[in-house]
Design a protein around this motif. Structure first.
Motif, short mmCIF file in Angstrom:
data_model
loop_
_atom_site.label_atom_id
_atom_site.label_comp_id
_atom_site.label_asym_id
_atom_site.label_seq_id
_atom_site.Cartn_x
_atom_site.Cartn_y
_atom_site.Cartn_z
N TYR A 8 -12.09 5.71 -5.19
CA TYR A 8 -12.98 5.07 -4.30
C TYR A 8 -14.11 4.11 -5.22
O TYR A 8 -14.25 2.97 -5.24
N GLU A 9 -14.09 4.64 -6.59
CA GLU A 9 -15.11 4.03 -7.84
C GLU A 9 -14.08 2.72 -8.15
O GLU A 9 -14.57 1.85 -8.45
N ALA A 10 -12.94 2.93 -8.12
CA ALA A 10 -11.86 1.98 -8.77
C ALA A 10 -12.15 0.72 -7.78
O ALA A 10 -11.99 -0.38 -8.15
N ILE A 11 -11.93 1.00 -6.59
CA ILE A 11 -11.95 0.15 -5.45
C ILE A 11 -13.39 -0.73 -5.64
O ILE A 11 -13.51 -1.76 -5.52
N GLU A 12 -14.41 0.11 -5.57
CA GLU A 12 -15.87 -0.48 -5.83
C GLU A 12 -16.04 -1.30 -7.18
O GLU A 12 -16.50 -2.33 -6.70
N GLU A 13 -15.29 -1.03 -7.91
CA GLU A 13 -15.56 -1.65 -9.24
C GLU A 13 -14.83 -3.17 -9.04
O GLU A 13 -15.24 -3.97 -9.62
N ILE A 14 -13.43 -2.83 -8.53
CA ILE A 14 -12.91 -4.35 -8.43
C ILE A 14 -13.73 -5.34 -7.48
O ILE A 14 -13.77 -6.45 -7.71
N LEU A 15 -14.32 -4.62 -6.45
CA LEU A 15 -14.77 -5.41 -5.39
C LEU A 15 -16.19 -6.00 -5.93
O LEU A 15 -16.41 -7.12 -6.00
N ASP A 16 -16.73 -5.34 -6.70
CA ASP A 16 -18.16 -5.69 -7.44
C ASP A 16 -17.80 -6.86 -8.46
O ASP A 16 -18.26 -7.88 -8.62
N GLY A 45 -6.88 -11.31 -7.99
CA GLY A 45 -5.80 -11.48 -6.82
C GLY A 45 -4.77 -10.74 -7.13
O GLY A 45 -4.13 -9.94 -6.03
N GLU A 46 -4.06 -10.65 -8.29
CA GLU A 46 -3.16 -9.77 -8.68
C GLU A 46 -3.23 -8.38 -8.56
O GLU A 46 -2.55 -7.49 -8.10
N LEU A 47 -4.59 -7.94 -9.08
CA LEU A 47 -4.89 -6.42 -9.26
C LEU A 47 -5.17 -5.93 -7.77
O LEU A 47 -4.56 -4.85 -7.56
N THR A 48 -5.63 -6.83 -6.83
CA THR A 48 -5.88 -6.34 -5.62
C THR A 48 -4.55 -6.12 -4.52
O THR A 48 -4.56 -5.30 -3.89
N GLU A 49 -3.50 -6.97 -4.89
CA GLU A 49 -2.47 -7.10 -4.20
C GLU A 49 -1.74 -5.48 -4.86
O GLU A 49 -1.14 -5.07 -4.06
N GLN A 50 -1.82 -5.43 -6.32
CA GLN A 50 -1.36 -3.87 -6.58
C GLN A 50 -2.13 -2.66 -5.85
O GLN A 50 -1.45 -1.70 -5.82
N TYR A 51 -3.43 -2.94 -5.69
CA TYR A 51 -3.90 -1.91 -4.98
C TYR A 51 -3.87 -1.86 -3.42
O TYR A 51 -4.04 -1.08 -2.73
N GLY A 52 -2.92 -2.79 -2.96
CA GLY A 52 -2.39 -2.67 -1.75
C GLY A 52 -3.56 -3.64 -0.86
O GLY A 52 -3.40 -3.59 0.43
N MET A 53 -4.43 -4.30 -1.27
CA MET A 53 -5.33 -5.19 -0.36
C MET A 53 -4.68 -6.59 -0.46
O MET A 53 -4.99 -7.62 -0.97
N LYS A 54 -3.47 -6.73 0.32
CA LYS A 54 -3.15 -8.04 0.24
C LYS A 54 -3.80 -9.22 0.91
O LYS A 54 -3.52 -10.19 0.39
#
Length: 125
Positions: A8-16, A45-54
């Protein structure tokens, strides 16, 4: 040693981080975007794709593509039709980020109160 971060913290960090990049983009007025900002948006964009956030990855890719392509268009075309598309992508990204950040906070809270609290409760055996 690296500090442990939850998913959750990793997702929040990339979104921020993406939100900060969009702020830089907004301040540039979409016309004088730094190459480094486009590069960072591409990496995000590449990182979010790896996170499954297509969907987020696709939005970022389309935004970068339109901004980069806008540098090579005539001013008249860029000032009207394509600038509208970039603004729509920007708005969609902001909406997605807002909703995603809320979901990450809710998910982290739910995890805490269902998983962590359950581990702390004594067994009735």
């Amino acid at each position: 040693m690296d500090e442990y971060r939850s998913k959750y913290e990793a997702i929040e960090e990339i979104l921020d981080e993406i939100l900060k990049l969009l702020e830089d983009l907004y301040q540039s007025g979409f016309d004088t975007v730094h190459d480094s900002t486009l590069k960072d948006l591409t990496k995000a964009g590449e990182l979010t794709e790896q996170y499954g956030m297509k969907y987020l990855s696709e939005l970022l890719g389309r935004l970068v593509h339109e901004i980069a392509a806008g540098r090579h268009r005539t001013e008249e075309l860029h000032a009207t039709e394509k600038k509208t598309l970039v603004a729509e992508l920007y708005t969609s990204l902001n909406e997605y980020l807002y909703l995603s950040r809320q979901k990450a906070v809710y998910d982290r809270g739910m995890y805490y109160y269902t998983e962590v609290e359950c581990q702390d409760e004594p067994d009735d055996e």
